[in-house]
Design an enzyme around this catalytic site. Structure first.
Site, PDB file in Angstrom:
ATOM      1  N   GLN A 160      16.761  18.413 -35.889  1.00 37.30           N
ATOM      2  CA  GLN A 160      15.698  17.429 -35.741  1.00 37.30           C
ATOM      3  C   GLN A 160      14.978  17.207 -37.066  1.00 37.30           C
ATOM      4  O   GLN A 160      14.646  16.069 -37.422  1.00 37.30           O
ATOM      5  CB  GLN A 160      14.701  17.884 -34.673  1.00 37.30           C
ATOM      6  CG  GLN A 160      15.224  17.760 -33.257  1.00 37.30           C
ATOM      7  CD  GLN A 160      14.161  18.069 -32.220  1.00 37.30           C
ATOM      8  OE1 GLN A 160      13.211  18.811 -32.484  1.00 37.30           O
ATOM      9  NE2 GLN A 160      14.311  17.508 -31.043  1.00 37.30           N
TER      10      GLN A 160
ATOM     11  N   CYS B 123      17.154  16.002 -12.727  1.00 36.27           N
ATOM     12  CA  CYS B 123      15.782  15.762 -13.171  1.00 36.27           C
ATOM     13  C   CYS B 123      15.260  14.426 -12.658  1.00 36.27           C
ATOM     14  O   CYS B 123      14.106  14.321 -12.230  1.00 36.27           O
ATOM     15  CB  CYS B 123      15.702  15.822 -14.693  1.00 36.27           C
ATOM     16  SG  CYS B 123      15.931  17.478 -15.372  1.00 36.27           S
TER      17      CYS B 123
ATOM     18  N   SER C  10      11.495  11.982 -24.320  1.00 36.42           N
ATOM     19  CA  SER C  10      10.398  12.251 -23.393  1.00 36.42           C
ATOM     20  C   SER C  10      10.163  10.986 -22.579  1.00 36.42           C
ATOM     21  O   SER C  10      10.732   9.929 -22.872  1.00 36.42           O
ATOM     22  CB  SER C  10       9.129  12.671 -24.139  1.00 36.42           C
ATOM     23  OG  SER C  10       8.697  11.641 -25.006  1.00 36.42           O
TER      24      SER C  10
ATOM     25  N   LEU D 217      -1.517  15.371 -36.834  1.00 38.49           N
ATOM     26  CA  LEU D 217      -0.580  16.482 -36.690  1.00 38.49           C
ATOM     27  C   LEU D 217       0.241  16.256 -35.429  1.00 38.49           C
ATOM     28  O   LEU D 217      -0.306  16.102 -34.341  1.00 38.49           O
ATOM     29  CB  LEU D 217      -1.332  17.813 -36.592  1.00 38.49           C
ATOM     30  CG  LEU D 217      -0.485  19.057 -36.268  1.00 38.49           C
ATOM     31  CD1 LEU D 217       0.540  19.324 -37.361  1.00 38.49           C
ATOM     32  CD2 LEU D 217      -1.384  20.279 -36.051  1.00 38.49           C
ATOM     33  N   ASP D 218       1.573  16.229 -35.590  1.00 36.47           N
ATOM     34  CA  ASP D 218       2.497  16.000 -34.486  1.00 36.47           C
ATOM     35  C   ASP D 218       3.225  17.316 -34.198  1.00 36.47           C
ATOM     36  O   ASP D 218       4.188  17.665 -34.867  1.00 36.47           O
ATOM     37  CB  ASP D 218       3.486  14.891 -34.872  1.00 36.47           C
ATOM     38  CG  ASP D 218       4.424  14.495 -33.748  1.00 36.47           C
ATOM     39  OD1 ASP D 218       4.346  15.106 -32.672  1.00 36.47           O
ATOM     40  OD2 ASP D 218       5.235  13.574 -33.955  1.00 36.47           O
TER      41      ASP D 218
END
Length: 383
Positions: free
Chosen positions: A202, A354, A138, A172-173
């Site tokens: 992941q 992008c 990200s 909390l992720d």
């Protein structure tokens, strides 16, 4: 087929060529020109294909080797800055796909796992070589950074400081990726973290990364969460939620956040409120994704949260993507043993397209900080 062969075919007499030539001229891009952002056409059918199929034809023809460009990032920056994407025809498939998005839930519980399997499960080896040590897929924060590693760690610190994390808190992720943020928060801020992902690859890496820390990594859909936390964070996941699920998403976050908690949403955003998704990105990179707009987020969060802060760092994504592309190119000789040349062209196209989009400010990156009831006295938010 070489550019010289194209000349032999008298392509300048082709109506498709003339239309594309005129359009690209609006962005100061030449066909078979000498500048890095000019395109070299290898197949004369390229022009017809792009005009008939739009973005999908442009991307697939690049993957097929029908055209080349030394600096794809600059090409896309110029194309988007000139607004050429709005002049391309809307293919019937694109129209049907948008109609389907209005009628069906493309990000239902069953379909939500598709992006995990098709993109994030490509292989940890690919992402490990392209990303920083924290495996942050990200936007990085380049305010005071000189390297990707510094910029990604600065992003992690920025998020944790905005959330005002303190030892003993629970975090909390949602959409925890490879566990980089979960690890960073647990190690440097002393919090207990629960991470959630829909990618099996992941989860494996995140669990290994966070061994010995107060971190749990779950493989499940966010809609199944039902436990309250002091803080909630979601980085690069909201793009996969879909407009039909935005009300549910904010309801889930509200249900899982303590009354005096804070929630930080980190998401790519669109300048326009619609269901349109680039068809090439949808097919090859992020199936069933949709970029939210300011209106989407404001409407869906209303009644659930007070918006404490809105921070746009979208310009930093350009530099982040170009850093990823540089690392991807450096690692390609080794990666080529597992991935095809067509994949290399696809992934290069994706990263550069992008980067050009963010450079043109066509899309944004927002960090939005929420509280359930409003923080008394307000928050002096880190920048």
């Amino acid at each position: 087929m070489s550019s010289s062969c194209i000349e032999d075919l008298s392509i300048h007499d082709n109506q498709w060529y003339r239309i594309v030539h005129e359009m690209l001229g609006m962005a100061d891009i030449e066909i078979n020109g000498s500048r890095p952002f000019d395109i070299k056409v290898n197949n004369p059918d390229f022009f017809k294909r792009v005009l008939q199929e739009g973005s999908l034809g442009l991307g697939e023809s690049y993957m097929d080797g029908w055209w080349e460009c030394e600096r794809l990032d600059t090409f896309f920056h110029k194309v988007l800055h000139a607004g050429l994407e709005r002049k391309l025809p809307h293919h019937l498939k694109d129209t049907l796909r948008i109609a389907a998005a209005r009628l069906t839930n493309l990000q239902s519980k069953k379909r939500a796992w598709i992006v995990g399997k098709e993109h994030y499960d490509l292989g940890n080896d690919l992402f490990a070589k392209m990303l920083d040590p924290y495996m942050q897929y990200s936007c990085a924060y380049w305010k005071d950074a000189a390297t990707l590693e510094q910029a990604q760690e600065a992003k992690l610190k920025l998020i944790c400081d905005k959330l005002q994390l303190q030892p003993g808190m629970t975090l909390l992720d949602i959409g925890c990726g490879w566990g980089g943020l979960s690890e960073y928060a647990a190690r440097h801020y002393g919090v207990s973290v629960t991470g959630v992902t829909i990618s099996a690859e992941q989860q494996k890496m995140a669990q290994k990364r966070c061994e010995g820390l107060d971190v749990i990594i779950l493989l499940q859909d966010y809609r199944d969460l039902n436990q309250q936390y002091d803080r909630i964070v979601s980085v690069g996941m909201f793009e996969h939620v879909g407009p039909k699920n935005y009300p549910t998403y904010f309801s889930v976050v509200e249900r899982n956040l303590k009354p005096d908690g804070l929630f930080l949403l980190h998401t790519i955003g669109s300048n326009r409120t619609n269901l349109s998704v680039d068809p090439w990105i949808d097919k090859y990179i992020f199936p069933n994704g949709c970029l939210p707009s300011v209106k989407h987020i404001a409407q869906a969060s209303e009644g659930h949260f007070v918006m404490e802060d809105w921070h746009n760092i979208g310009a930093d994504y350009d530099r982040t993507l170009m850093s990823w592309y540089e690392r991807f190119q450096q690692a390609w000789p080794e990666l080529s043993e597992r991935y095809s040349e067509r994949f290399e062209r696809m992934f290069s196209y994706y990263l550069n397209a992008c980067a050009g989009s963010f450079r043109a400010r066509d899309i944004q990156l927002w960090q939005v900080l929420f509280s359930p009831r409003g923080v008394e006295g307000g928050i002096r938010v880190t920048r």
